[in-house]
Design an enzyme around this catalytic site. Structure first.
Site, PDB file in Angstrom:
ATOM      1  CE1 TYR A 146      42.149  49.959  23.441  1.00 21.44           C
ATOM      2  CE2 TYR A 146      43.989  49.710  21.901  1.00 21.44           C
ATOM      3  CZ  TYR A 146      42.640  49.933  22.123  1.00 21.44           C
ATOM      4  OH  TYR A 146      41.790  50.118  21.074  1.00 21.44           O
TER       5      TYR A 146
ATOM      6  CB  CYS B 275      41.136  24.936  36.571  1.00 20.27           C
ATOM      7  SG  CYS B 275      42.138  25.996  37.610  1.00 20.27           S
TER       8      CYS B 275
ATOM      9  CB  CYS C 296      43.624  38.886  26.338  1.00 22.01           C
ATOM     10  SG  CYS C 296      42.434  40.213  26.188  1.00 22.01           S
TER      11      CYS C 296
END
Ligand code: SAH
Length: 465
Positions: free
Chosen positions: A324, A93, A420
């Site tokens: 996709y 993170c 993304c």
């Protein structure tokens, strides 16, 4: 002055290991702070724009260098104390030291900059990032490497850039049940003489424990990835494990005897319960096996795909292509409102799952094909196949140019691009704009709070008729 210029070019304004003070001006897409020292750029992890910090040069290149944070002299108003105790060692993170609001703003800026700089697209609304109301405990899948320490099992994560396993009790972005599973495997496994795999001599049994949790259904699957088939005291171990995990429906063994970093091996066997667990996103039900791909943040996935469905603007008459398509998540969402959806995906197992999921939902207006989108869709076009709407959700490298060209030739009324990676999104939007499409709007969605990943969905309409 001339002398100074020269020294900057060769090795930077400071020597390696030298300490210095610097103002942080910006954040890179990887979440590193950027500052300038006498015109020479330094990248520093763990710092924020607006901060003045003391740092130590660790790596110097010709044009730029890397430094390690020593002390924050003036903290940013957006700085928060990371709540995870292993924030620095884990590296999972990278944005936990900044407020959630500023993470969302950072992601918005990243999309906006890419669309403007790479896409050369101006004046298109890029909406504020859709964030999570509670940005913790959002993952439905954890994959935890196991090791041994002083006779006990440990499990957690690999310390950054190493293969040393750090033992942890909780990971705050995982579902609580995943933490419980890891804890129980350590306790019960130790009691029954289960050993952990050692990379050094390729001995020992347990390599990874993978947990999957259906957020909507509460169903849980545990996958034990083992180096070899035999689990000592298997029955007692499995019985005890099954009795202590709420919602457990499936315990699966996956055998991986290779010397590799890849988690899964080829053989999978159900040890207890079912081969599948189920989950729902919106009104669609999904079957999830040990090896199936499934989006890891179901709450935000629903928001992202609802946006894609809204942008597709379907009335029930449209033929839609979903390129996709993976296990058909978006295809099945679209099929609720379309005449027919055609999904294309390169991984055969994913298409098997997609067909299973279509049947599970009683949906007959979907057809899935295995193959590369850039080969299958041009072939369909040659055979006279038309599409009113094309949806794409490519991997990080974006769409293949052959696919983009075919999309332009097929002239669908609308294109919905789920991405993304904002930089390849921007590159592909430019190609489609040049081919007669106009970007109407872009919506970033935060699927991975506290990390630098950003997803977004772009809506394009055809302008040339
Ligand atoms: N929409 C899917 C996930 C998309 S991720 C879902 O929500 O489940 C991108 C997918 O593209 C992956 O499943 C990957 O296997 C597939 N893929 C990668 N290259 C491809 C190609 N050239 N043609 C078709 N599919 C491809």
């Amino acid at each position: 002055m001339a002398h100074k210029q020269k020294s900057i070019k060769s090795s930077g304004p400071v020597e390696k290991n030298e300490e210095f003070e610097i103002e942080i001006e910006d954040l890179t897409h990887e979440g590193n702070g950027v500052g300038k020292l006498d015109g020479y750029t330094f990248f520093i992890p763990g710092v924020l724009p607006g901060e003045r910090v003391r740092a130590k040069a660790v790596k110097l290149k010709k044009q730029y260098g890397f430094a390690r944070l020593l002390e924050i002299i003036t903290p940013s108003e957006e700085r928060v104390d990371p709540i995870c105790p292993v924030f620095k060692r884990c590296g999972g993170c990278t944005l936990q030291h900044t407020t959630y609001e500023s993470q969302l703003a950072f992601k918005h800026r990243m999309v906006e900059e890419n669309v403007r700089r790479i896409g050369k697209i101006e004046g298109v609304p890029i909406h504020p990032t859709i964030g999570m109301i509670k940005p913790w405990r959002y993952r439905n899948k954890s994959q935890v490497p196991f090791g041994e320490e002083e006779g006990g099992l440990i499990g957690g994560f690999y310390a950054m850039r190493t293969h040393e396993i750090i033992d942890i009790e909780e990971c705050l972005i995982q579902h609580e049940t995943s933490d419980l599973i890891v804890k129980k495997v350590k306790e019960i496994g130790k009691k029954h003489g289960i050993t952990a795999y050692r990379e050094e001599d390729h001995k020992g049994l347990l390599r990874h424990v993978v947990s999957k949790v259906g957020f909507a259904t509460g169903e849980v699957m545990v996958v034990l990835v083992t180096n070899g088939k035999i689990i000592p005291n298997e029955w007692a171990f499995i019985q005890e494990l099954s009795q202590t995990i709420p919602g457990i429906k499936s315990i699966v063994q996956n055998v991986n005897t290779k010397r590799t970093n890849v988690i899964f091996g080829d053989k999978t066997k159900v040890l207890w319960g079912e081969a599948y667990i189920y989950d729902t996103i919106g009104r669609i039900k999904f079957a999830i096996s040990a090896r199936s791909f499934y989006q890891v943040n179901p709450v935000q996935t629903e928001r992202l795909y609802s946006k894609a469905l809204e942008y597709a603007n379907l009335t029930g008459k449209e033929n839609v292509i979903d390129a996709y398509c993976g296990i058909g998540t978006i295809s099945l969402f679209l099929a609720q409102k379309a005449k027919h959806v055609y999904g294309v995906e390169v991984v055969p197992d994913a298409i098997e799952d997609a067909n299973r999921n279509a049947a599970l939902n009683g949906m007959e207006n979907v057809t899935f094909a295995v193959g590369e989108a850039e080969k299958v869709i041009p072939q369909w076009y040659k055979e006279g196949h038309q599409a009113d709407v094309i949806v794409v959700d490519p991997p990080r490298k974006g769409c293949d140019d052959a696919l983009l060209q075919t999309m332009i030739e097929m002239k669908p009324e609308r294109i919905v691009y789920v991405s993304c990676n904002p930089s390849t999104l921007a590159r592909d939007l430019r190609v489609l704009e040049d081919g007669g499409y106009r970007t109407v709007e872009v919506q970033p969605v935060d699927m991975f709070p506290h990390t630098t990943h950003v997803e977004c969905v772009a809506w394009m309409e055809r302008v040339e008729k």
